[in-house]
Design a protein around this motif. Structure first.
Motif, PDB file in Angstrom:
ATOM      1  N   ASP A   1      41.421  51.955  41.576  1.00 12.70           N
ATOM      2  CA  ASP A   1      41.591  51.148  42.932  1.00 12.70           C
ATOM      3  C   ASP A   1      42.040  49.737  42.411  1.00 12.70           C
ATOM      4  O   ASP A   1      43.081  49.351  42.810  1.00 12.70           O
ATOM      5  CB  ASP A   1      40.671  51.095  43.994  1.00 12.70           C
ATOM      6  N   LEU A   2      41.299  49.238  41.332  1.00  7.38           N
ATOM      7  CA  LEU A   2      41.446  47.826  41.011  1.00  7.38           C
ATOM      8  C   LEU A   2      42.735  47.935  39.834  1.00  7.38           C
ATOM      9  O   LEU A   2      43.557  46.861  39.908  1.00  7.38           O
ATOM     10  CB  LEU A   2      40.360  47.299  40.307  1.00  7.38           C
TER      11      LEU A   2
ATOM     12  N   VAL B   1      45.589  47.470  42.219  1.00  9.13           N
ATOM     13  CA  VAL B   1      45.883  46.202  42.667  1.00  9.13           C
ATOM     14  C   VAL B   1      46.270  45.199  41.808  1.00  9.13           C
ATOM     15  O   VAL B   1      47.273  44.577  41.858  1.00  9.13           O
ATOM     16  CB  VAL B   1      44.416  45.668  43.070  1.00  9.13           C
TER      17      VAL B   1
ATOM     18  N   VAL C   1      45.643  42.459  49.330  1.00  8.70           N
ATOM     19  CA  VAL C   1      45.021  42.162  48.102  1.00  8.70           C
ATOM     20  C   VAL C   1      43.837  41.247  48.065  1.00  8.70           C
ATOM     21  O   VAL C   1      42.594  41.631  47.385  1.00  8.70           O
ATOM     22  CB  VAL C   1      45.941  42.048  46.887  1.00  8.70           C
TER      23      VAL C   1
ATOM     24  N   TYR D   1      40.818  43.249  49.866  1.00  7.63           N
ATOM     25  CA  TYR D   1      40.493  44.291  49.105  1.00  7.63           C
ATOM     26  C   TYR D   1      39.596  43.876  47.735  1.00  7.63           C
ATOM     27  O   TYR D   1      38.630  44.714  47.510  1.00  7.63           O
ATOM     28  CB  TYR D   1      41.589  45.151  48.760  1.00  7.63           C
ATOM     29  N   ALA D   2      40.155  42.789  47.034  1.00  5.80           N
ATOM     30  CA  ALA D   2      39.548  42.707  45.796  1.00  5.80           C
ATOM     31  C   ALA D   2      38.154  41.934  46.128  1.00  5.80           C
ATOM     32  O   ALA D   2      37.271  42.302  45.332  1.00  5.80           O
ATOM     33  CB  ALA D   2      40.274  41.569  45.065  1.00  5.80           C
TER      34      ALA D   2
END
Length: 84
Positions: free
Chosen positions: A21-22, A25, A58, A61-62
């Motif tokens: 997932d990262l 991103v 983003v 989420y981060a």
């Protein structure tokens, strides 16, 4: 070459441990940078298409991914010897 994990050996060790997932991103960040900087794309709606998720999604989420990382094997996960 039937082993599915062989291709991962080609990656540096830091990238092997990066969660998917990262990594997505990071890819979105580079696509947004390209959409803003490249002259041919800069004036198209693609800039807005990549820019809105970058601005709205983003960062949150981060931040949440940093606050609540996956459970992994760390020093606190090791078995402790019995004190008895």
């Amino acid at each position: 070459m039937t082993d599915d994990t062989r291709w991962q050996l080609l990656l540096p060790s830091g990238l092997r441990n990066l969660p998917a997932d990262l990594a997505a991103v990071v890819v979105l960040v580079f696509l947004t940078i390209a959409a803003v900087v490249l002259p041919g794309i800069r004036t198209t709606p693609l800039r807005v298409l990549f820019g809105l998720p970058f601005v709205l999604f983003v960062p949150g989420y981060a931040f949440i991914a940093a606050l609540f990382p996956e459970q992994g094997h760390g020093p606190s996960d090791e078995e402790t010897p019995d004190a008895g």
